[in-house]
Design a protein around this motif. Structure first.
Motif, PDB file in Angstrom:
ATOM      1  N   PRO A 243       2.787   2.150  -3.651  1.00  0.00           N
ATOM      2  CA  PRO A 243       2.006   2.829  -4.697  1.00  0.00           C
ATOM      3  C   PRO A 243       1.521   4.213  -4.274  1.00  0.00           C
ATOM      4  O   PRO A 243       1.418   5.112  -5.105  1.00  0.00           O
ATOM      5  CB  PRO A 243       0.839   1.872  -4.973  1.00  0.00           C
ATOM      6  CG  PRO A 243       0.807   0.930  -3.828  1.00  0.00           C
ATOM      7  CD  PRO A 243       2.192   0.836  -3.296  1.00  0.00           C
ATOM      8  N   LEU A 244       1.204   4.399  -2.986  1.00  0.00           N
ATOM      9  CA  LEU A 244       0.793   5.733  -2.539  1.00  0.00           C
ATOM     10  C   LEU A 244       1.921   6.731  -2.763  1.00  0.00           C
ATOM     11  O   LEU A 244       1.707   7.866  -3.188  1.00  0.00           O
ATOM     12  CB  LEU A 244       0.426   5.721  -1.045  1.00  0.00           C
ATOM     13  CG  LEU A 244      -0.965   5.226  -0.678  1.00  0.00           C
ATOM     14  CD1 LEU A 244      -1.129   5.208   0.839  1.00  0.00           C
ATOM     15  CD2 LEU A 244      -2.038   6.118  -1.291  1.00  0.00           C
TER      16      LEU A 244
ATOM     17  N   ALA B 164       4.024  11.230   0.130  1.00  0.00           N
ATOM     18  CA  ALA B 164       2.824  10.656   0.764  1.00  0.00           C
ATOM     19  C   ALA B 164       2.969  10.418   2.269  1.00  0.00           C
ATOM     20  O   ALA B 164       2.086  10.774   3.037  1.00  0.00           O
ATOM     21  CB  ALA B 164       2.415   9.369   0.054  1.00  0.00           C
TER      22      ALA B 164
ATOM     23  N   ASN C  16       3.023  13.684   4.049  1.00  0.00           N
ATOM     24  CA  ASN C  16       1.694  14.299   3.914  1.00  0.00           C
ATOM     25  C   ASN C  16       0.708  13.641   4.868  1.00  0.00           C
ATOM     26  O   ASN C  16      -0.082  14.308   5.524  1.00  0.00           O
ATOM     27  CB  ASN C  16       1.148  14.123   2.488  1.00  0.00           C
ATOM     28  CG  ASN C  16       2.015  14.792   1.444  1.00  0.00           C
ATOM     29  OD1 ASN C  16       2.862  15.622   1.772  1.00  0.00           O
ATOM     30  ND2 ASN C  16       1.817  14.422   0.188  1.00  0.00           N
ATOM     31  N   MET C  17       0.774  12.311   4.903  1.00  0.00           N
ATOM     32  CA  MET C  17      -0.183  11.588   5.755  1.00  0.00           C
ATOM     33  C   MET C  17       0.107  11.859   7.224  1.00  0.00           C
ATOM     34  O   MET C  17      -0.809  11.971   8.037  1.00  0.00           O
ATOM     35  CB  MET C  17      -0.140  10.097   5.441  1.00  0.00           C
ATOM     36  CG  MET C  17      -0.778   9.783   4.090  1.00  0.00           C
ATOM     37  SD  MET C  17      -1.063   8.030   3.805  1.00  0.00           S
ATOM     38  CE  MET C  17       0.532   7.523   3.224  1.00  0.00           C
TER      39      MET C  17
ATOM     40  N   THR D 265      -1.558  14.997   7.907  1.00  0.00           N
ATOM     41  CA  THR D 265      -2.998  14.751   8.058  1.00  0.00           C
ATOM     42  C   THR D 265      -3.290  14.244   9.472  1.00  0.00           C
ATOM     43  O   THR D 265      -4.196  14.722  10.149  1.00  0.00           O
ATOM     44  CB  THR D 265      -3.473  13.703   7.023  1.00  0.00           C
ATOM     45  OG1 THR D 265      -3.184  14.179   5.707  1.00  0.00           O
ATOM     46  CG2 THR D 265      -4.962  13.465   7.144  1.00  0.00           C
TER      47      THR D 265
ATOM     48  N   ILE E 254       0.838  -1.208   0.000  1.00  0.00           N
ATOM     49  CA  ILE E 254       0.000   0.000   0.000  1.00  0.00           C
ATOM     50  C   ILE E 254       0.872   1.257   0.000  1.00  0.00           C
ATOM     51  O   ILE E 254       0.672   2.155  -0.819  1.00  0.00           O
ATOM     52  CB  ILE E 254      -0.945   0.029   1.228  1.00  0.00           C
ATOM     53  CG1 ILE E 254      -1.729  -1.283   1.344  1.00  0.00           C
ATOM     54  CG2 ILE E 254      -1.864   1.243   1.155  1.00  0.00           C
ATOM     55  CD1 ILE E 254      -2.809  -1.476   0.338  1.00  0.00           C
TER      56      ILE E 254
ATOM     57  N   GLU F  30       4.153   6.470  -4.950  1.00  0.00           N
ATOM     58  CA  GLU F  30       4.298   6.675  -6.390  1.00  0.00           C
ATOM     59  C   GLU F  30       3.337   7.774  -6.867  1.00  0.00           C
ATOM     60  O   GLU F  30       3.698   8.630  -7.679  1.00  0.00           O
ATOM     61  CB  GLU F  30       4.004   5.351  -7.110  1.00  0.00           C
ATOM     62  CG  GLU F  30       4.616   5.255  -8.497  1.00  0.00           C
ATOM     63  CD  GLU F  30       4.276   3.907  -9.122  1.00  0.00           C
ATOM     64  OE1 GLU F  30       3.805   3.906 -10.260  1.00  0.00           O
ATOM     65  OE2 GLU F  30       4.467   2.860  -8.447  1.00  0.00           O
ATOM     66  N   ALA F  31       2.098   7.752  -6.316  1.00  0.00           N
ATOM     67  CA  ALA F  31       1.116   8.771  -6.697  1.00  0.00           C
ATOM     68  C   ALA F  31       1.522  10.144  -6.153  1.00  0.00           C
ATOM     69  O   ALA F  31       1.412  11.155  -6.838  1.00  0.00           O
ATOM     70  CB  ALA F  31      -0.267   8.386  -6.180  1.00  0.00           C
ATOM     71  N   TYR F  32       1.950  10.187  -4.912  1.00  0.00           N
ATOM     72  CA  TYR F  32       2.379  11.436  -4.271  1.00  0.00           C
ATOM     73  C   TYR F  32       3.728  11.182  -3.608  1.00  0.00           C
ATOM     74  O   TYR F  32       3.786  10.524  -2.574  1.00  0.00           O
ATOM     75  CB  TYR F  32       1.377  11.879  -3.210  1.00  0.00           C
ATOM     76  CG  TYR F  32      -0.010  12.132  -3.741  1.00  0.00           C
ATOM     77  CD1 TYR F  32      -0.282  13.274  -4.489  1.00  0.00           C
ATOM     78  CD2 TYR F  32      -1.037  11.226  -3.500  1.00  0.00           C
ATOM     79  CE1 TYR F  32      -1.548  13.508  -4.980  1.00  0.00           C
ATOM     80  CE2 TYR F  32      -2.310  11.454  -4.001  1.00  0.00           C
ATOM     81  CZ  TYR F  32      -2.556  12.589  -4.741  1.00  0.00           C
ATOM     82  OH  TYR F  32      -3.805  12.815  -5.233  1.00  0.00           O
TER      83      TYR F  32
END
Lengths: 445, 445
Positions: free
Chosen positions: A205-206, A213, A216-217, A220, A202, A208-210
């Motif tokens: 790929p996260l 990530a 950032n998380m 959050t 998980i 890879e998108a950002y």
């Protein structure tokens, strides 16, 4: 940046007030990269620390190798060492637990024991930012409320996580920079499977998108942690508006609850303390449109519609049990656990800090002692406070849930409370310089 | 279960009060499975609906095929049809936008136009549960606060999402059961790339870890949505405690703010309405420990430390502009947009519901009209309310942010407000049965 890791580490401990720099900290060290770097950081920052290692004996020679590695690490860093071998498989079998749950239980119980008896203020674990993010994501995917999204907390009771501010990559770079070796980590045994799945399938790929990530998380999660405080502030107001106590009955006005927004969440927060499951909370909400007499029963309470009110009463009001203790030795089994009692000669040194252990001045105690549930009207002199305090008030300050409150026991000597069992001794019975003999009581839940 | 989809669909619309069953709904239909099933459900449930299709002309023959497919669908379902062809690429180039942003903007603007002029109460889009979950996860990974985790909302102003309760799989099964055909979906053009990445590389492994992941996450999102209401309730109290207005200056007491918990989030919520970026909120927090005179400037406001207060003043207090309109025809350009004005013969039928269009009874109007910014002391008779209302109060009820409030204009006739531009006409000037001639005003932002 690995070269700033040490500074950030000390800053984080200060900012989050994880412990006082003069206090002793017990480090949970598996021998894996994270915990080994943590031990090096504690040493380099000059904190007062000791190392604790659990050998779960689940991986034969490898377990021995890990233990030996940590022994050498402690010697190299010149830190006190505590090691234990568990027969984890046997314990799991005897307790009908999974290996994971057993290992976690054994580990935290033993760490707390070493902490309390070794004079350590807190236990430190090496969870880092990605661990916290994984926890929040796992909860998100499993289904959770706001509390499940705050990730791993920097401080929880006596456990601190001083590496939460940093990425795993920074720990790896720091280890490389300082030639710090480690063994393959086995500390994650307790939730290995799902967590490793998230880590490998998980998070990549996260990222890879950002590309940012994980950070950032983590941002959050920090914001959710603050949002949760606002959530609790609002809930506190609703609780005051909606929940009234009269003797052993709690009352909720139907009309006011009906009009409350957001209804589902307010009802959940109000009724969960009476052991309502989420499904039962839905049933309780149906009581709002039912006639008098309709009810929902939880494992501990009856929740009944009565005209304009929802009434909540404890299921059993059993005759209050009472245990008489005649001598300062032996094991006493009572509904809230087991008490071990013994007399010791007093020697200067550390008094156990664990609330599960009471050391009392024998000279102030008179037998028989009485062990009983607390009741309204009880008071005592909490250790460290010079003033008498109502026990009901003390329990409110301790933020116990209702079922927890109903299971509080006290130990009496000559009609005076000497110990709120498992929580706080009375100041009048504490160990002083004049103490010669100690009555030691130890609670096993 | 596809056989219950229709029932669940109607129930969800009722529960969430998406629209009234007597109202007309405009369906955004791309021709993809989700929107085609939505159209069939509206027909089968007996709602009063029309279909709107945007041809973005981005995929040559395929775009034509999709448009023709939707034309046939509308004919087969016997529903009114609205179709438009956009030169999306040219628009994107002229507006210096990405194709995605351009397509989204064209689409929502046109849908709103058709809704307003076609007598539709709301626009319905076919987002389902997984779309919502993807949105929340994408925000989580990008970094967000509590508002970013609530996913797609069932209702937002004039847009409703009546399929949010259901899984994509159920839509697929329903289409199979009823032999409903569709074309490959092109409606997700607006955020195709990241969303498709999440759909294909994040959701599948999450579902592998937890088979119910999408439903679980939808549950999490619902709870976060309620938690957000509690968050706002608590913030409202803090705002009342911490933010005071005096003429055009806002004031925050330094000591009170300093002691507020959770400080970061409270400060963010207080200062964002003055266009503070997250980085600037940090600078504002530094003002708490600064001497008088230190300041932070946002694009619209100056935030300055002044002894025991933080003072917030608008950056420019320009001379109030004023536009005189002499005749009921033509285009007027003013700082908040463009106004088109024309006179029409009144014919019974639908009066446009869009707040961007004002239809006024010409007999009640006297020229010249004055277009000016609103000011303290203004009042009017909001359409639908029989009572005079202070405009300041009306704007508070509309929940405008501060910068939005500062950009509200009014149209005056003989010193009486006839329209709060883009928001609400005055009841005294509305169209009645006696109206012969209409003055139509249309705002283009």
């Amino acid at each position: 940046m690995p070269q700033y890791l040490l500074t950030h580490f000390s800053n984080y401990i200060g900012q989050q007030q994880l412990f006082d720099p003069t206090q002793k900290v017990l480090l949970a060290v598996s021998g894996g990269l994270d915990s080994v770097v943590m031990a090096h950081l504690f040493k380099a920052a000059g904190y007062n620390a000791g190392i604790a290692h659990c050998n779960f004996q689940l991986r034969a020679a490898e377990s021995v190798r890990d233990e030996n590695f940590v022994r050498e690490l402690a010697a190299a860093l010149d830190l006190p060492l505590h090691v234990i071998q568990f027969d984890t498989a046997a314990y799991a079998a005897s307790q009908h637990m999974t290996i994971q749950v057993a290992a976690r239980e054994l580990r935290y119980k033993w760490l707390e024991e070493i902490r309390a008896t070794g004079g350590y203020a807190v236990v430190a674990t090496a969870h880092h930012m990605q661990d916290s993010v994984e926890t929040a994501l796992m909860n998100f995917a499993k289904g959770t409320g706001i509390a499940g999204l705050h990730g791993i907390l920097p401080k929880q009771e006596r456990i601190v996580r001083p590496l939460l501010f940093t990425l795993k990559d920074t720990l790896i770079a720091y280890a490389a920079m300082h030639n710090i070796s480690h063994v393959e980590d086995s500390s994650n045994i307790t939730d290995k499977y799902t967590r490793n799945f998230f880590r490998h399938h998980i998070i990549p790929p996260l990222t890879e998108a950002y590309p940012g990530a994980v950070k950032n998380m983590a941002g959050t999660i920090d914001r959710i942690r603050e949002a949760e405080i606002l959530y609790q502030q609002a809930m506190e107001k609703h609780r005051k508006r909606l929940l009234f106590q009269k003797d052993n009955t709690w009352m909720v006005p139907v009309l006011k609850l009906q009009k409350s927004v957001p209804l589902q969440t307010i009802a959940w927060e109000l009724f969960r303390q009476f052991n309502c499951s989420p499904a039962q909370v839905k049933q309780v909400l149906q009581l709002l449109d039912s006639e008098s007499g309709k009810l929902v029963e939880t494992s501990t309470h009856r929740i009944i519609r009565n005209r304009a009110w929802i009434l909540i009463t404890p299921l059993v009001t059993a005759v209050a049990p009472l245990v008489v203790i005649d001598t300062p030795s032996g094991h006493i089994t009572f509904p809230a656990g087991q008490l071990r009692i013994k007399a010791l000669e007093h020697q200067p040194g550390n008094i156990p800090a664990s609330p599960a252990i009471a050391w009392l001045d024998a000279a102030q105690i008179s037998f028989p002692l009485i062990l009983r549930k607390w009741k309204q009207g009880d008071y005592f002199y909490p250790l460290g406070l010079p003033k008498k305090k109502k026990l009901s008030r003390f329990l409110i300050d301790q933020k116990l849930s209702l079922p927890q409150k109903e299971n509080v026991w006290v130990l009496e000597s000559a009609k005076r409370i000497v110990w709120v069992v498992g929580m706080r001794i009375d100041d009048r019975f504490k160990i002083t310089e004049k103490t010669r003999q100690v009555i030691s009581l130890e609670l096993d839940k």
